[in-house]
Scaffold this active site. Structure first.
Site, mmCIF file in Angstrom:
data_model
loop_
_atom_site.group_PDB
_atom_site.id
_atom_site.type_symbol
_atom_site.label_atom_id
_atom_site.label_comp_id
_atom_site.label_asym_id
_atom_site.label_seq_id
_atom_site.Cartn_x
_atom_site.Cartn_y
_atom_site.Cartn_z
ATOM 1 C CB ILE A 188 -0.930 0.023 1.212
ATOM 2 C CG1 ILE A 188 -1.836 -1.211 1.214
ATOM 3 C CG2 ILE A 188 -1.757 1.287 1.217
ATOM 4 C CD1 ILE A 188 -2.604 -1.403 2.480
ATOM 5 C CE LYS A 189 0.549 5.187 4.531
ATOM 6 N NZ LYS A 189 -0.025 6.474 4.877
ATOM 7 N N GLY A 234 5.331 3.349 4.866
ATOM 8 C CA GLY A 234 5.105 4.267 5.969
ATOM 9 C C GLY A 234 6.430 4.575 6.636
ATOM 10 C CG HIS A 235 6.771 7.758 9.459
ATOM 11 N ND1 HIS A 235 6.715 7.359 10.744
ATOM 12 C CD2 HIS A 235 5.679 8.536 9.239
ATOM 13 C CE1 HIS A 235 5.636 7.882 11.293
ATOM 14 N NE2 HIS A 235 4.993 8.585 10.406
ATOM 15 C CB SER A 236 6.732 3.141 11.843
ATOM 16 O OG SER A 236 5.425 2.784 11.476
ATOM 17 N N GLY A 237 7.171 1.579 8.809
ATOM 18 C CA GLY A 237 7.201 0.268 8.173
ATOM 19 C C GLY A 237 6.378 0.267 6.902
ATOM 20 C CG LEU A 266 1.305 0.547 6.186
ATOM 21 C CD1 LEU A 266 0.393 1.760 6.200
ATOM 22 C CD2 LEU A 266 1.054 -0.307 7.408
ATOM 23 C CE LYS A 287 3.384 -0.141 11.923
ATOM 24 N NZ LYS A 287 3.060 1.180 12.483
ATOM 25 C CG ASP A 326 2.377 10.621 11.852
ATOM 26 O OD1 ASP A 326 2.585 11.651 11.176
ATOM 27 O OD2 ASP A 326 2.455 9.465 11.384
#
Ligand SMILES: *[C@@H]1O[C@H](CO)[C@@H](O)[C@H](O)[C@H]1NC(C)=O
Ligand SMILES: *[C@@H]1O[C@H](CO)[C@@H](O)[C@H](O)[C@H]1NC(C)=O
Ligand SMILES: *[C@@H]1O[C@H](CO)[C@@H](O)[C@H](O)[C@H]1NC(C)=O
Ligand SMILES: *[C@@H]1O[C@H](CO)[C@@H](O)[C@H](O)[C@H]1NC(C)=O
Ligand SMILES: *[C@@H]1O[C@H](CO)[C@@H](O)[C@H](O)[C@H]1NC(C)=O
Ligand SMILES: *[C@@H]1O[C@H](CO)[C@@H](O)[C@H](O)[C@H]1NC(C)=O
Ligand SMILES: *[C@@H]1O[C@H](CO)[C@@H](O)[C@H](O)[C@H]1NC(C)=O
Ligand SMILES: *[C@@H]1O[C@H](CO)[C@@H](O)[C@H](O)[C@H]1NC(C)=O
Ligand SMILES: *[C@@H]1O[C@H](CO)[C@@H](O)[C@H](O)[C@H]1NC(C)=O
Length: 890
Positions: A521-522, A524-527, A529, A543, A645
């Site tokens: 999906i994308k 993310g800045h922590s992982g 998705l 994630k 966030d």
């Protein structure tokens, strides 16, 4: 007939006969066999053919379309694309029994003519003279009769695009004259029979788009006449046999979309005629042998995409001059582009190298290509002039392009290669030096005791406040963000049982198709998705947190958070998987409507004329939902949590557009507002990267309020990306926009309202109210921003926001409802108004006048409440609703 013609004509007729001897033989002699004529007429009626093509009274050899005759007998039937009569259409059948009487039939072409039935078993016994059988797209069902192996004259067998099931009969291996075998687009199962390797005359074999499994018989490599081989889109497994490298005449090879793991045999270099090599989507691993492409000098089309190839792309590939399309996307290729400049004649058209791990600068090799996709790599440096305008460069580390990776991402990648990242061309200090300096200066200032305190505070700060986003990181130097604050054994301290299911890694692989790129999906800045489906078809979002690139404790903090909270406005965590050492997984419920940023995008897209705009009611609902979630975190949790966030992409929307707040990896406990936090604040002042441009610390509730303000403004204006951005252009935009939000002038707001919003007078008041709430949230002074619970109240009662403070319409609402939230909001509002853009003094006078006249007409409470409001301007945070409400009623 010659005697009635002039000589010249006779000569030319003779020459024509010579020239077209074959066709004249076929066409000029009437059908001589009565049995064949009867057979054709029966065929005509059993298939329901029309008089238009086969007029019953005329001679089939001379007049009927698609009948080929030789010496008075039928040798070919071509009913390809014929239409049936109305009656014939009603009950179409594979009814061709009378073909048995056409004893010289060599060719039957019924492609695109519906024959919904099985291929008759007797075909093999009777049609012994058949050389061509083409039943492409005939709706044929059932199995391929093994008796077809008796059609020993067969040269072309085409059964593609039907609904054939069962196996490929090994008897087909007896068709020694077969040149074309096309069984593609059926539902054939089983494996490729070894016997096809006997078909030494085969020039084309296509069995693509079936459900064939097993391995590719190595003997295929002996079919030296083979020019086209297509086994794509089956379930073929094991490896690509090195023997097929012996296919020296092969022009077109397609093995894509199978499960041919393992590596690409270097023997493929023997396919020296190859023009098209399509092996994408297979799970192939390893590197490409350097020798592989040296002899494949005729290659035009190379597709190795969506495998797991690694290593560098051999230089020899770039040097092939006939290349036209090169797709290497979705692999693990790594290296840098060669700097070879090629002869100008060499033209290649398309290059797709996206989603690999290429790095370094964009080299002149790209000049060969007119359409280039390099997205999802790690290229650095400037975008050169020769780059074509349609080059796709997102998700790289380039200096002069949009939507690049974060500094942390780039720096850690380059570090992993032992290289130094150019830091987007911006010279910086390293973070360690910077913090040392700070420590020393502050240490000197504060002395021994202060230093101890400082160390303690820095530690606190380290645990809680994080760098986020590109802009936040830019000033902060290079190097992977590896912190040493690893919770020793996280799982011990969290009650995992309360956190849903413990998934196995295997389950997650199944759910996401091995974390296929297509399911991403994308980032993310922590992982990353991924979307996926659990057994039973439950859609989920997974994630994947890579501990090598993310903070070690990020999943732990999030799990810890989920173990402490529970609210219907937070995205539901369904489970987790902590099996792997370096990758951890969190599994969330899937949100059908994505997030707010994507919902708004559909609407704002200028190419999309259909106004699929989120309507105002939905926008207001989303605003309230977000405020509700944050209000829970700020006011109902002890200690309060700060989301940190809040932006459109964190606001997830379920099937009914109800908000489920996500992006919870940054959540932390708000700093206590004891003297410690004052000192912390003081100490942090010079440390810009820890601060929001708004001037607030990220670990305070006021920071969330500010962020929500941007989201609200995004809802009002429809301008995408405000809430995700914190750079100077956004600040500029805010400075231009906020003056249009004026509590004394409703019409002003229409200048900034999303043009796609359809609103009437009533709705405009709500829009205006939300804008006012947004503006009060965006107060540059954190202490003057309203508390989340007041924001929630204001959004729930938008009309009160505008009517109470403004005109005579105040009568519309019951006086008792004048709540502290409103006071808090307007206390902060005044401040924010004067901070951002001075409100004309006249308006202030006007409002006090209005309020005075109102008060005399009603209950006289306005005076005290406006006094109270003034006090709120100094600290607009009443401790408790009820206190204030009582106060105002006094
Ligand atoms: C057509 O063939 C069948 C059997 O193959 C035979 O019984 C029949 O007599 C033939 N018809 C004619 C008209 O020859
Ligand atoms: C053409 O057919 C006739 C009988 O119909 C036969 O006698 C002759 O041999 C055939 N010729 C060829 C070239 O097949
Ligand atoms: C078969 O018939 C179709 C339709 O009449 C025609 O377009 C096509 O060229 C024919 N094919 C051959 C090989 O004669
Ligand atoms: C059958 O006819 C179609 C025309 O409709 C043609 O494209 C195809 O090549 C023919 N098949 C063979 C084997 O000649
Ligand atoms: C035709 O094929 C079937 C099955 O492959 C076989 O049993 C039969 O003997 C063959 N018939 C002839 C006439 O070759
Ligand atoms: C195969 O083709 C050759 C040459 O075209 C021919 O002589 C031979 O009879 C064919 N074999 C069969 C079984 O039809
Ligand atoms: C194979 O096909 C070629 C033409 O492509 C033909 O000349 C030759 O006779 C065929 N060989 C066999 C064994 O049928
Ligand atoms: C690339 O390699 C990494 C580890 O080296 C692996 O985790 C990842 O799945 C690979 N990606 C592809 C597309 O094969
Ligand atoms: C690179 O940036 C400069 C200024 O920052 C700009 O003028 C130029 O157009 C950019 N070039 C490309 C290819 O984006």
């Amino acid at each position: 007939m010659d005697q009635f013609m002039p000589r010249a004509v006779a000569v030319s007729v003779f020459m024509l006969v010579l020239l077209f001897e074959h066709s004249s033989q076929l066409e000029t002699q009437p059908l001589s066999s009565r049995a064949e004529r009867l057979a054709l007429i029966r065929l005509r009626s059993s298939l329901g053919l029309r008089a238009k093509e086969w007029p019953i009274k005329s001679d089939p050899c001379l007049i009927w379309r698609g009948i080929d005759c030789r010496n008075g007998t039928v040798v070919g039937i071509n009913i390809s694309g014929f239409k049936r009569t109305r009656i014939g259409r009603q009950n179409p059948q594979f009814a061709v029994d009378s073909l048995a009487n056409l004893t010289h039939l060599e060719s039957l072409n019924a492609s695109f003519f519906a024959l919904p039935g099985q291929i008759p078993d007797w075909f093999g016994q009777v049609l012994g003279t058949l050389q061509v059988l083409d039943l492409h797209s005939c709706s044929v069902v059932g199995a391929i009769p093994s008796s077809l192996g008796n059609l020993s004259s067969l040269i072309t067998l085409i059964l593609s695009d039907n609904r054939l099931t069962g196996i490929i009969p090994s008897s087909l291996g007896q068709l020694l004259n077969l040149s074309v075998l096309d069984l593609s687009q059926n539902s054939l199962t089983g494996s490729i029979p070894e016997s096809v390797t006997y078909l030494q005359n085969l020039s084309r074999i296509d069995i693509s788009l079936n459900n064939l499994s097993g391995s590719i018989p190595p003997g295929i490599g002996t079919l030296s006449n083979l020019e086209r081989l297509n086994f794509s889109r089956n379930m073929l497994s094991s490896s690509i046999p090195s023997q097929i490298g012996g296919l020296a005449n092969l022009v077109d090879l397609d093995l894509s979309a199978n499960h041919l793991g393992s590596s690409l045999p270097q023997e493929l270099k023997g396919m020296t005629s190859l023009q098209k090599m399509v092996i994408g989507n297979n799970g192939l691993v390893g590197g490409l042998p350097d020798v592989l492409f040296r002899d494949l000098t005729r290659l035009e089309f190379v597709d190795l995409s969506q495998n797991s190839f690694s290593g560098a792309i051999p230089d020899a590939l770039w040097l092939i001059s006939s290349l036209r399309i090169v797709d290497l996307s979705g692999n693990n290729f790594t290296g840098s582009l060669p700097n070879t400049s090629l002869n100008a004649i060499a033209t290649a058209v398309v290059l797709n190298l996206s989603n690999n791990m290429y790095y370094g600068g964009l080299s002149s090799i790209l000049q060969r290509f007119s359409s280039i996709d390099l997205s999802g790599n790690y290229f650095e440096g400037k975008v050169p002039d020769f780059a074509p305008s349609n080059i796709s460069l997102i998700k790289n580390c380039l200096q002069n392009a949009t939507e690049q990776r974060t500094l942390a991402d780039c720096a850690s990648f380059y570090a992993s290669k032992g290289l130094t990242f150019d830091n987007f061309g911006i010279p910086t200090e390293t973070p360690s030096r910077k913090s040392h300096k700070r420590t020393i200066i502050l240490g000197a200032v504060l002395g021994g005791v202060g230093l101890l305190l400082l160390v303690f505070l820095l530690l606190l700060l380290f645990l809680c406040t994080r760098k986020r986003g590109v802009t936040d990181q830019r000033g902060n130097g290079v190097g992977p963000i590896h912190t040493t604050t690893i919770p020793p054994s996280p799982e011990v301290s969290i009650n995992l049982l309360s956190l849903g299911e413990a998934f196995t890694y295997q389950q997650l692989l199944l759910a996401t198709g091995d974390f296929a790129e297509a399911n991403l999906i994308k980032h993310g800045h922590s992982g990353d998705l991924f979307r996926g489906f659990l057994e039973g078809g439950i859609p989920v979002v997974i994630k994947r947190i890579n501990l090598n690139s993310a903070r070690k404790d990020v999943y732990f903090l999030e799990l810890d958070f989920f173990s402490k909270v529970s609210h219907h406005r937070l995205v539901p965590l369904l489970g987790y998987c902590l099996e792997n050492e370096n990758e951890k997984y969190l599994v969330y419920k899937y949100m059908p409507n994505g997030d707010l940023s994507s919902s708004l995008y559909r609407k704002v897209n200028p190419n999309d004329d259909s106004l699929k705009s989120l309507d105002w009611i939905t926008r207001l609902k989303i605003a309230i939902g977000a405020a509700e979630a944050l209000s829970y975190l700020h006011h109902e949790c002890t200690p309060p949590f700060v989301h940190r966030d809040v932006q459109a992409s964190s606001i997830l929307l379920d099937d009914k557009f109800e908000v489920r707040l996500g992006s919870l990896s940054e959540v932390c406990v708000q700093e206590g507002d004891t003297h410690q936090s004052v000192i912390t604040r003081f100490l942090r002042l010079p440390q810009t990267s820890e601060q929001d441009p708004s001037g607030s610390q990220t670990a305070t509730c006021a920071y969330d309020v500010y962020s929500l303000g941007k989201v609200l403004l995004e809802l009002v204006t429809g301008k995408l990306g405000i809430s995700a951005s914190s750079d100077s252009s956004m600040k500029e935009w805010l400075d231009q926009t906020l003056p249009y939000i004026n509590i004394y002038d409703k019409e002003l707001v229409t200048k900034i309202v999303d043009p796609s919003l359809i609103y009437d007078e009533d709705l405009l008041e709500e829009v205006w109210a939300m804008a006012i709430v947004a503006r009060s949230c965006l107060n540059p002074k954190p202490s003057r921003r309203p508390l989340m619970r007041y924001i929630l109240k204001a959004l729930e009662n938008p009309l009160k926001v505008v009517r109470e403070e403004n005109t005579g319409s105040a009568r519309l609402r019951p006086t008792s409802s004048r709540g502290s939230w409103n006071a808090a909001l307007f206390g902060s509002w005044r401040q924010s108004s004067s901070d951002v853009a001075a409100v004309p003094a006249t308006s202030i006078t006007r409002v006090s006048g209005t309020s005075g006249s109102q008060g005399s007409g009603q209950n006289g409470g306005d005076r005290s409440s406006s006094l109270r409001r003034q006090s709120r301007e100094i600290f607009p945070e009443p401790s408790n609703d009820h206190d204030v409400e009582r106060q105002s009623e006094d």
